[in-house]
Design a protein around this motif. Structure first.
Motif, mmCIF file in Angstrom:
data_model
loop_
_atom_site.group_PDB
_atom_site.id
_atom_site.type_symbol
_atom_site.label_atom_id
_atom_site.label_comp_id
_atom_site.label_asym_id
_atom_site.label_seq_id
_atom_site.Cartn_x
_atom_site.Cartn_y
_atom_site.Cartn_z
ATOM 1 N N LEU A 1 0.722 -1.321 0.094
ATOM 2 C CA LEU A 1 -0.076 -0.174 -0.049
ATOM 3 C C LEU A 1 0.766 1.027 -0.213
ATOM 4 O O LEU A 1 2.024 1.273 0.654
ATOM 5 C CB LEU A 1 -0.876 0.031 1.185
ATOM 6 N N ASN A 2 0.512 2.002 -0.734
ATOM 7 C CA ASN A 2 1.219 3.409 -0.659
ATOM 8 C C ASN A 2 0.527 4.720 -0.354
ATOM 9 O O ASN A 2 1.160 5.915 -0.132
ATOM 10 C CB ASN A 2 1.666 3.721 -2.345
ATOM 11 N N THR A 3 -0.626 4.783 -0.402
ATOM 12 C CA THR A 3 -1.725 5.772 0.049
ATOM 13 C C THR A 3 -2.623 5.535 1.020
ATOM 14 O O THR A 3 -2.922 4.340 1.285
ATOM 15 C CB THR A 3 -2.404 6.359 -1.278
ATOM 16 N N HIS A 4 -3.238 6.635 1.757
ATOM 17 C CA HIS A 4 -4.186 6.529 2.651
ATOM 18 C C HIS A 4 -5.631 5.786 1.860
ATOM 19 O O HIS A 4 -6.207 4.920 2.541
ATOM 20 C CB HIS A 4 -4.705 7.607 3.108
ATOM 21 N N TYR A 5 -5.947 6.072 0.552
ATOM 22 C CA TYR A 5 -6.785 5.628 -0.432
ATOM 23 C C TYR A 5 -6.578 4.117 -0.291
ATOM 24 O O TYR A 5 -7.613 3.325 -0.162
ATOM 25 C CB TYR A 5 -6.728 6.194 -1.520
ATOM 26 N N ASP A 6 -5.540 3.770 -0.650
ATOM 27 C CA ASP A 6 -5.155 1.985 -0.724
ATOM 28 C C ASP A 6 -5.388 1.406 0.607
ATOM 29 O O ASP A 6 -6.066 0.388 0.504
ATOM 30 C CB ASP A 6 -3.760 2.086 -1.134
ATOM 31 N N TYR A 7 -5.010 2.033 1.593
ATOM 32 C CA TYR A 7 -5.241 1.669 3.135
ATOM 33 C C TYR A 7 -6.677 1.439 3.260
ATOM 34 O O TYR A 7 -6.970 0.391 3.628
ATOM 35 C CB TYR A 7 -4.493 2.184 3.997
ATOM 36 N N LYS A 8 -7.503 2.428 2.988
ATOM 37 C CA LYS A 8 -9.018 2.413 3.209
ATOM 38 C C LYS A 8 -9.809 1.164 2.340
ATOM 39 O O LYS A 8 -10.505 0.675 3.183
ATOM 40 C CB LYS A 8 -9.392 3.808 3.009
ATOM 41 N N ASN A 9 -9.201 0.981 1.204
ATOM 42 C CA ASN A 9 -9.865 -0.094 0.447
ATOM 43 C C ASN A 9 -9.521 -1.339 1.068
ATOM 44 O O ASN A 9 -10.211 -2.210 1.011
ATOM 45 C CB ASN A 9 -9.555 0.309 -1.091
ATOM 46 N N TYR A 10 -8.309 -1.356 1.449
ATOM 47 C CA TYR A 10 -7.776 -2.637 1.685
ATOM 48 C C TYR A 10 -8.482 -2.907 3.277
ATOM 49 O O TYR A 10 -8.779 -4.204 3.252
ATOM 50 C CB TYR A 10 -6.133 -2.613 2.176
ATOM 51 N N ARG A 11 -8.544 -2.152 3.853
ATOM 52 C CA ARG A 11 -9.292 -2.254 5.368
ATOM 53 C C ARG A 11 -10.500 -2.753 5.147
ATOM 54 O O ARG A 11 -11.246 -3.528 5.641
ATOM 55 C CB ARG A 11 -9.276 -1.129 6.200
ATOM 56 N N TYR B 1 5.757 0.602 7.457
ATOM 57 C CA TYR B 1 5.503 -0.649 8.274
ATOM 58 C C TYR B 1 4.910 -1.864 7.466
ATOM 59 O O TYR B 1 4.405 -1.658 6.574
ATOM 60 C CB TYR B 1 4.537 -0.267 9.405
ATOM 61 N N LYS B 2 5.232 -3.051 8.280
ATOM 62 C CA LYS B 2 4.457 -4.224 7.756
ATOM 63 C C LYS B 2 3.797 -4.999 8.859
ATOM 64 O O LYS B 2 4.177 -5.044 9.818
ATOM 65 C CB LYS B 2 5.703 -5.150 7.043
ATOM 66 N N SER C 1 -1.047 -10.448 4.844
ATOM 67 C CA SER C 1 -0.102 -9.268 5.164
ATOM 68 C C SER C 1 -0.333 -8.349 4.433
ATOM 69 O O SER C 1 -0.608 -8.208 3.245
ATOM 70 C CB SER C 1 1.458 -9.618 5.635
ATOM 71 N N TYR C 2 0.069 -6.922 4.891
ATOM 72 C CA TYR C 2 0.274 -5.695 3.916
ATOM 73 C C TYR C 2 1.482 -5.085 4.342
ATOM 74 O O TYR C 2 1.630 -5.168 5.530
ATOM 75 C CB TYR C 2 -1.138 -4.899 3.934
ATOM 76 N N GLU C 3 1.891 -4.375 3.652
ATOM 77 C CA GLU C 3 3.111 -3.324 3.628
ATOM 78 C C GLU C 3 2.802 -2.082 3.311
ATOM 79 O O GLU C 3 2.258 -1.718 2.283
ATOM 80 C CB GLU C 3 4.209 -4.069 2.990
ATOM 81 N N PHE C 4 2.754 -1.102 4.238
ATOM 82 C CA PHE C 4 2.702 0.370 3.894
ATOM 83 C C PHE C 4 4.049 1.014 3.689
ATOM 84 O O PHE C 4 4.816 1.202 4.607
ATOM 85 C CB PHE C 4 1.817 1.004 4.898
ATOM 86 N N LYS C 5 4.212 1.672 2.433
ATOM 87 C CA LYS C 5 5.427 2.004 2.241
ATOM 88 C C LYS C 5 5.132 3.746 1.951
ATOM 89 O O LYS C 5 4.412 4.340 1.200
ATOM 90 C CB LYS C 5 5.857 2.014 0.617
ATOM 91 N N SER C 6 5.712 4.583 3.176
ATOM 92 C CA SER C 6 5.459 5.885 3.109
ATOM 93 C C SER C 6 6.642 6.619 2.157
ATOM 94 O O SER C 6 7.598 5.913 1.917
ATOM 95 C CB SER C 6 5.534 6.271 4.659
ATOM 96 N N ASP C 7 6.724 7.854 2.280
ATOM 97 C CA ASP C 7 7.859 8.468 1.558
ATOM 98 C C ASP C 7 8.807 9.136 2.507
ATOM 99 O O ASP C 7 9.420 10.195 2.007
ATOM 100 C CB ASP C 7 7.031 9.456 0.464
ATOM 101 N N ALA C 8 9.109 8.658 3.636
ATOM 102 C CA ALA C 8 9.802 9.087 4.421
ATOM 103 C C ALA C 8 11.167 9.015 3.964
ATOM 104 O O ALA C 8 11.431 7.750 3.404
ATOM 105 C CB ALA C 8 9.654 8.572 5.802
#
Length: 302
Positions: free
Chosen positions: A102-112, A169-170, A198-205
């Protein structure tokens, strides 16, 4: 009351657990909120739910029947293939990927919404003895509508967001322990890793130190009681079919999904709602084939 035993008297106590008795109407009146996890052979699932799972050739199709309102059915989590009873390699269509990025909040929302929107189904092969060559494919059903199951998944997602500061995070959810406790001692899970997602959220940090060193990678062992839905009795199978139909019905609540921000300052829990807005067009879903008719599925021999 249903009684589950760890042995089968007809085989000298070495076989899988069996559903030894079901009171008249228990499964008929059993609400999905009373079932945490359920287990039954894949072949029995194909026979009892032909509108949701169908086999044609070497493909098992996960369907979204038009007869059901939007939001109904099951979400099968898989890598895309399975060995049916350890003998026949089949591929899946219409499944949800076991690991996603996942790369965006929209991705996370749909995944959840996808994970919590419908019952989850995992396929796993079981050997009653580690050195045995005989395998049987089972379907594990996770009732995400049950408060205990839903709470574990939601809390896991909420807690890891609150523990990171905008970094990647993962998070992994694993059901192996629950299944191992269900079967007798000595039972071997051939592909136990299939009982996880599992899911992995990749931030742009710029610097993801916690992620690089594995600090922001968590695994949650989900706990729950397993209901045995395996039976060859005609009357029981009819009740099991009605129970599965109930489980796969969409939730009638109209509450909207709560948009949780990716911020350590946001610590309020997501609303405990059942969102049924999942559509087959999810970017993490594999498209199903055309609808087939089951003609070659054999009655499971237990």
């Amino acid at each position: 009351m249903a009684v589950w035993s760890g042995t089968d008297s007809s085989t000298g106590g070495s076989a899988r657990p069996s559903l030894t008795s079901v009171s008249s109407g228990e499964l008929q009146s059993l609400r999905t909120c009373n079932c945490e996890l359920a287990l039954l052979p894949l072949r029995q699932l194909l026979l009892l739910q032909p509108n949701s799972f169908q086999l044609q050739g070497d493909t098992v199709a996960v369907l979204n029947p038009s007869s059901r309102r939007p939001g109904g059915g099951f979400t099968v989590i898989s890598d895309g293939s399975l060995y049916v009873d350890g003998q026949r390699l089949c591929r899946l269509s219409g499944y949800f990927k076991r690991h996603v990025e996942l790369n965006t909040h929209y991705d996370y929302k749909n995944y959840r919404e996808t994970i919590l929107g419908r019952p989850l189904v995992f396929f796993v092969n079981i050997r009653t003895k580690y050195n045995s060559s005989k395998e049987k494919t089972y379907a594990l059903l996770v009732n995400t509508r049950h408060p205990k199951m839903r709470r574990q998944i939601e809390n896991g997602m909420n807690n890891i967001i609150s523990s990171v500061f905008g970094e990647s995070y993962k998070l992994k959810f694993d059901f192996q322990d629950a299944v191992k406790k269900f079967f007798p001692s000595g039972t071997h899970l051939v592909n136990g890793e299939n009982l996880s997602f599992s899911y992995e959220f990749k931030s742009d940090a710029l610097f993801d130190f916690f992620y690089w060193f594995g600090i922001s990678k968590n695994t949650i062992s989900v706990k729950g009681k397993v209901l045995n839905l395996s039976s060859t009795n005609t009357e029981k199978k009819e009740m099991i079919t009605r129970f599965l139909d109930k489980m796969s019905e969409p939730n009638l609540r109209s509450n909207s999904f709560s948009d949780r921000k990716f911020s350590v300052t946001s610590r309020t829990s997501v609303d405990d709602v059942f969102n049924s807005s999942l559509t087959p067009q999810s970017p993490f879903m594999e498209s199903p084939f055309t609808v087939w008719t089951v003609s070659a599925i054999q009655e499971p021999e237990d």
